[in-house]
Enzyme design. Structure first.
Site: not given
Ligand code: DX5
Ligand code: ZN
Length: 210
Positions: A36, A32, A135, A140, A67, A7, A34, A169-171, A142-143, A65, A192
């Site tokens: 929004m 990726h 998810m 909403g 959102m 991402s 993202d 996806d996420g963290g 990153g990080g 992706h 990240s």
């Protein structure tokens, strides 16, 4: 084979060519993207992601992706020669029509599911989609910290469906990737952890090492 998707949400957009080159020079399978809309989630990244520029610089194919509240309004903007996947959210509006449109454009379609949505809600769609994005943070930004109950969701879905591509996806980073893989994840999205690394390939190796 486990795939990785980087991402670029939090990369330095003032040095986009340099940042995308770092991804090009890595062993990542996908990039990726993202998107929004400021409605489905508070942030808006529509202006930030200039797909003409990204297409010009990228050697990697796109894992888009969305959102957004109304995915049907955005799909055509992300149909490019490099687009492999477009994923929309199960919680968005008009998902049947949007999945159909993605397929009609010859692109693989995915359904992403928020941390507080039951995994079983995806089951009716598994026959028609190519990928699920579970998810592991609230969409909403990153990080954020990885949400631990993701492991159970991955395991439940993998027990139900042996073949579907399960992306998380996420963290995601080396501290949770091995457990995710052992539970049945097949694609790891990471922002990240990989983009902040000095050596993306070493970090990918650390994520995939058993
Ligand atoms: C969250 C995005 C993720 C995220 C990944 O809304 O969908 O793709 O940016 O970044 P990290 O790995 O930093 O959580
Ligand atoms: Zn994402």
């Amino acid at each position: 084979m486990i795939k990785t998707s980087i991402s670029i949400l939090d990369c330095d957009f003032n040095n986009l060519e340099y940042e995308i080159n770092r991804v090009n020079n890595s062993n990542s399978d996908l990039i990726h993207i993202d998107i929004m809309d400021g409605k489905f989630v508070p942030n808006n990244t529509l202006e930030k992601f200039d797909m003409n520029k990204i297409s010009k610089y990228s050697d990697k194919n796109f894992d888009v992706h969305l959102m957004v509240e109304n995915p049907i309004d955005y799909i055509s903007s992300f149909v490019t020669p490099l687009t492999d996947y477009i994923s929309i959210h199960l919680e968005s509006k008009g998902i049947d029509q949007s999945l159909k449109s993605i397929k009609e454009n010859g692109i693989k379609c995915g359904l992403a599911i928020n941390p507080d949505t039951k995994i079983q809600k995806l089951y009716p769609f598994l026959e028609i989609i190519d990928m699920v994005i579970i998810m592991s943070v609230f969409p909403g930004k990153g990080g954020q910290n990885f949400i631990e109950n993701t492991y159970d969701k991955v395991e439940t879905l993998r027990n139900h469906d042996k073949n579907i591509d399960i992306s998380v996806d996420g963290g995601v980073g080396s501290s949770n990737s091995k457990t995710l893989i052992s539970k049945g994840a097949s694609t790891l999205v990471s922002g990240s952890y990989l983009m902040k690394s000095n050596n993306i390939n070493n970090s990918i190796k650390n994520m995939l090492k058993h």
